[in-house]
Enzyme design. Sequence first.
Site, mmCIF file in Angstrom:
data_model
loop_
_atom_site.group_PDB
_atom_site.id
_atom_site.type_symbol
_atom_site.label_atom_id
_atom_site.label_comp_id
_atom_site.label_asym_id
_atom_site.label_seq_id
_atom_site.Cartn_x
_atom_site.Cartn_y
_atom_site.Cartn_z
ATOM 1 N N ASP A 84 -3.767 -20.082 1.557
ATOM 2 C CA ASP A 84 -2.668 -19.178 1.875
ATOM 3 C C ASP A 84 -3.018 -18.243 3.031
ATOM 4 O O ASP A 84 -2.133 -17.588 3.589
ATOM 5 C CB ASP A 84 -2.303 -18.316 0.654
ATOM 6 C CG ASP A 84 -1.624 -19.116 -0.441
ATOM 7 O OD1 ASP A 84 -0.955 -20.109 -0.097
ATOM 8 O OD2 ASP A 84 -1.755 -18.755 -1.620
ATOM 9 N N GLU B 188 15.710 26.405 23.291
ATOM 10 C CA GLU B 188 14.547 26.810 24.067
ATOM 11 C C GLU B 188 14.867 26.814 25.567
ATOM 12 O O GLU B 188 14.331 27.626 26.325
ATOM 13 C CB GLU B 188 13.371 25.881 23.772
ATOM 14 C CG GLU B 188 12.759 26.092 22.398
ATOM 15 C CD GLU B 188 11.647 25.119 22.084
ATOM 16 O OE1 GLU B 188 11.485 24.157 22.866
ATOM 17 O OE2 GLU B 188 10.957 25.304 21.073
ATOM 18 N N ASP C 54 5.698 -16.197 -4.431
ATOM 19 C CA ASP C 54 5.236 -17.193 -5.385
ATOM 20 C C ASP C 54 5.869 -16.880 -6.731
ATOM 21 O O ASP C 54 6.480 -15.831 -6.921
ATOM 22 C CB ASP C 54 3.707 -17.129 -5.481
ATOM 23 C CG ASP C 54 3.118 -18.366 -6.138
ATOM 24 O OD1 ASP C 54 3.900 -19.236 -6.564
ATOM 25 O OD2 ASP C 54 1.888 -18.453 -6.239
ATOM 26 N N ASP D 200 -2.241 -16.173 -2.830
ATOM 27 C CA ASP D 200 -3.469 -15.829 -3.540
ATOM 28 C C ASP D 200 -4.621 -16.781 -3.268
ATOM 29 O O ASP D 200 -5.765 -16.471 -3.566
ATOM 30 C CB ASP D 200 -3.225 -15.759 -5.054
ATOM 31 C CG ASP D 200 -2.614 -17.048 -5.605
ATOM 32 O OD1 ASP D 200 -2.552 -18.052 -4.863
ATOM 33 O OD2 ASP D 200 -2.198 -17.050 -6.772
#
Length: 913
Positions: free
Chosen positions: A624, A689, A323, A620
């Site tokens: 929305d 390992e 926005d 907001d």
Amino acid sequence: MNPEEAAELLLRDLRSSRQGVSSAEARRRLTQYGRNELRRRRGRRWPNELARQLTHPLALLLWLAVALLLLVGSLIVATAVVLIILLNAAFAFVQEVQAERAVDALAQYLPQRAKALRDGEVQEIDASELVPGDIVVIEQGDRIAADVRLLAGAIEADMSALTGESVPTLRSAAILDVDVPVLQAHDLVFSGTNCTGGEARGVVFATGMRTELGRIAALSETVKQEPSPLERQVRRVAWLIAVVSLALAAAFVPLATFGAHLSVVDALIFAAGLLAGMVPEGLLPVITLALAVAVKALATRGALVKRLSAVETLGSTDVICTDKTGTLTENRMSPVAVWTTAGPTDLSNWKSAGSSSGSPTLQAAARIAAACNNARLHPGEETVGDPTEIAVLLAAQTLGADPDASLREARRRWQFHFDPELKLMSTVDQHGDELVVHTKGAPEAILPLCNALLDKNGRQVALDEAARRRATGQADAFASEGLRVLALAQRVLTQDGRAPHRRGDVEHDLCFVALIAMLDPPRPQVSAAVANCRTAGIRIIVITGDHPLTAAAIARRVGITDGQPRIVTGDELDRIHEHQIGELVRDAPEIIFARASPEAKLHIADALRDQGHVVAMTGDGVNDAPALHSTDIGVAMGRSGTDVAREASTMVLTDDDFASIVEAVRSGRRIYDNIRKFIIYIFAHATPEVTPFLVFALSGGTVPLALTILQLLAFDVGSETMPALALSREPAEPGLMKRPPRPRSESVIRAPMLLRAWLFLGVMVAALQMAGFFYVLVGAGWHPGAPTGPGEPLHHAYQQATTMAFLGMIAGQIGTAFAVRTQHVSLRSVGVFSNRYLLAGIAGELLLAAVFVYAPPFQALLGTAPLPTTTLLLLLPYPFVVWGADELRRYLMRRRSHRAVPPPPPPQHTNQP
């Protein structure tokens, strides 16, 4: 009984009145009824969480090793592996609980607010402090925080949280329902529902667990959340490690049995040790910790992320739909000019210019601006209301109107709230003996509804096309300067004593009065954030309800657009098909959607997602919410946003600042990089390992194991974890925001990572480890096949050799930790000592290694033995060899990629005649 009588009875039962309760009485009731919160029985969840840590794929692998060890009677090693499982599960469980608490604590940054009448004044309070008897004000966009009986007004409520019905329902104080289910009563609204339109006042009659929502919460507390893409990928990694480990262990048994001529029991013991050594115990908790750390860091920067996994999604965001008002701009509207048929009026120096406050057109404009408004101006205090409405009210005050809210409310007979679709707000007010409609809204929405205008003498005359074009041209001129423009209009109603309650009855045949231009300056840090988005390959699309020219001016000013962007208006968007929206966003590199409705946001987000983009969407308002909920990252405004938008979002900006979104994207990229660094780090140790077991098996047992099983377990649990945790705090690499966004489908583990871990870093550490082992053993007189068991002459030398291999793997591991800190650039560009957590982890690792080697209890348990100083000095170059080799590899890669970039074409010279 009529609604008024029922309301008075309820107020009497609640010992309240229409003026609410006092602050002192509210505190007493808060002690009596408790806070307005839902209590969750979180304590019962911990057994399930802990059980999950004990049964994930890597833990199951260790349990298999325990079963093998118990099967062959190796109780000591089996006990050690069980302790590792329990320690690992406890560590992971604590990390997840702390991460969950950290996310829950973020809610304290943005507590739900409620407007209650306390001490005779409307106050905004924490919703958890509401008590029965409070009089609350409910407006569009509010999330209702308690069960309320309406006393005045009417609203539309989204009851889907309680009923599952998505269609808003009318709730009105004027309707009294009797003998109906409580949720169907039209005079009641409930906690957890949302006000989608209208305004009302009501009395709270239930809070906390006594509400309908509390009753449901008591029956069913939580909903199982779907795992995020990152969580699914990590689980796939765990299964990959499990499969590789099982394959190696299964292959080791026949090799050891037939090649080394070991007994089946010894072969199974070694296979179990191999399984235990291959498991990266810290994988899951370290990833959780890395995400939790990122969430905490973002919270301090104004971005509250509501889910840990969303941090990773932010890192792959490639489109931000933003926005304009409040996100790109400061959302601090100030009125700068008013335009009427008498001409423009500069409000900044209006009084000094000596303009007459008696001008009829300016008086009418001031009256409309003050009446059609819900903002409140308190002298010497902070203003309350929408920034645009505050600016309009300031303009009215400057022009001489009285901005007092109580006077305005006394004259108001009805209100039609701002409709984002219509882009209008209207009020019906008593003006003398007349009822007058006062309307404000977008110029292009107001002017088509007007058939008259107020001339400079205050007379209403017909609005012809020339005057209409003149007003439209002035609105466009204001907008092209980046100003927000509202039009003001009015109409006198026929006097029949009643105010119309339908918009269509009042918003027509209006008389145009004025334009108000307001300035909302861009935020100072937005330009730099936009530039970062450009270099990061993130596209920015502006979707705003503002005038097209205003949106274009602001977008150009902050650097979102360079030339002539494609501007699509809401009307144009409504006329095209959904697949054409996809073509628009694909074909137009710079595009602005102006005068767009909230529904348009949803269509645009869907079109972008269908094309494979990862979309962050700001919003907001109430409408929305669908777009915020459906998009990858819904970003709600913490200051100007509604409760509904914040609930639907993934992230809330406490400062409403676009730059915070870009900072969140940067953090998401950094965390994803760090997760990959950690994965390379733990995978690199699989090779050293496994190597001692393979050398032992392939040599037919003539070469003893370079590591004992318990030494290998001590390495995994004791020394590997601390640097791994520190890598989650690694700072961002240079050029992080210059890389293109990561594709949505890209896996967290890629083939180059495995090659680097297993066949480059791992092979180097294994070679150094075995070189140290043979150096000590051969130096003591060992030859292939010589016995090294307890009681043999070479046994002490063998213990020293395994200790050298153990310390050599730790030294190589330190080099690996520094090597994986960067993927492409030199470590010098990041800073060798920039990660203080890693330095502390390595110091702790070395201290622990000294305890393993020199503490008598660990010597007896692990089979370690002290080494001469001269031998220890041989370990000093190990980290530098591993780190230096990887630095050289990255240098050659950078050099090759630099050569692969084609040089720019030579300039074209043309011969002019």
